[in-house]
Design an enzyme around this catalytic site. Structure first.
Site, PDB file in Angstrom:
ATOM      1  N   ASP A   1       0.863  -1.166   0.000  1.00 15.23           N
ATOM      2  CA  ASP A   1       0.000   0.000   0.000  1.00 15.23           C
ATOM      3  C   ASP A   1       0.911   1.230   0.000  1.00 15.23           C
ATOM      4  OD1 ASP A   1      -2.406   1.637   0.528  1.00 15.23           O
ATOM      5  OD2 ASP A   1      -1.475   1.900   2.502  1.00 15.23           O
TER       6      ASP A   1
ATOM      7  N   ASP B   1      -0.333   5.099   0.558  1.00 11.85           N
ATOM      8  CA  ASP B   1      -0.689   6.149   1.508  1.00 11.85           C
ATOM      9  C   ASP B   1      -0.782   5.630   2.932  1.00 11.85           C
ATOM     10  OD1 ASP B   1      -0.840   8.357  -0.220  1.00 11.85           O
ATOM     11  OD2 ASP B   1      -2.765   7.658  -0.986  1.00 11.85           O
TER      12      ASP B   1
END
Length: 230
Positions: A9, A11
């Protein structure tokens, strides 16, 4: 080494979205002549997070989110604005932000030295995420970047991971590990797809969801230590 492919991932895991958002919002609101910028931010940030949760749960579409959040923001303060125009201006500013968390580049360097293949797996808008990755210096570390807008599906849908698997040579669920901070997107997505996960939880949040991480770490060093044991 049990795992070969690490899906990251972006953010709140590698990229500092809060810092990027704050700068981009300031630039947009100044452009629009807003006097009390902090008041607008205080309303926008939780509203935006709620809209992304609604998107994960398929209560709204990506178009709804992108094109209405700023019109809703200004409407809250009694001002009518073109949400689509403001969305484009915000995207312009946000795409220029490349803030990363301290230690992120060293982490990726270490993982590549260990022989892992790294991929980014992110929910987001293509122009924004590609721009921020380019600004951050992280782009060269990933063999490929998978963005929900391009895949036309998003975490936590199993289809998101199925489409990723079709793009990675030698992919198998036993060899892949999803790493991210979001229980509802990253970890639940891994659960839905039948792949193992690492919950990156630096703030020691309590898991109040139905998601079940395979492993949990609270720092980049703890992540490296965890992988060392696998």
């Amino acid at each position: 080494m049990t795992y070969e492919f690490l899906l990251f991932d972006l953010d709140h895991t590698l990229l500092d979205f809060d810092a990027a958002e704050d700068v981009a919002l300031t630039q947009l609101l100044k452009e629009e002549g807003v006097a009390d910028i902090q008041a607008y931010k205080d309303y926008y940030v939780p509203m935006n997070k709620a809209l992304w949760k609604d998107l994960e749960q398929k209560k709204i579409t990506k178009s709804d989110l992108v094109n209405t959040r700023f019109s809703k923001l200004f409407e809250h303060f009694g001002i009518e604005k073109d949400g689509t125009y403001l969305a484009n201006r915000y995207q312009f500013y946000l795409a220029q932000q490349g803030q990363v968390f301290s230690g992120a580049i060293e982490l990726l360097d270490n993982l590549i030295e260990r022989g892992y293949e790294l991929y980014a797996a992110t929910n987001g808008i293509t122009a924004i995420q590609t721009g921020r990755l380019a600004q951050s210096g992280l782009a060269p570390y990933f063999n490929q970047v998978f963005i929900s807008e391009q895949l036309q599906t998003q975490k936590p849908d199993a289809l998101f991971y199925e489409k990723i698997g079709q793009e990675i040579p030698g992919f198998s669920k036993e060899k892949v590990l999803m790493i991210g901070d979001s229980l509802t997107a990253d970890i639940q997505g891994g659960n839905n797809a039948g792949i193992d996960t690492i919950w990156y939880n630096p703030h020691h949040l309590e898991n109040k969801t139905q998601a079940h991480p395979t492993y949990e770490v609270d720092s980049y060093q703890a992540l490296l230590d965890c992988l060392e044991l696998l």
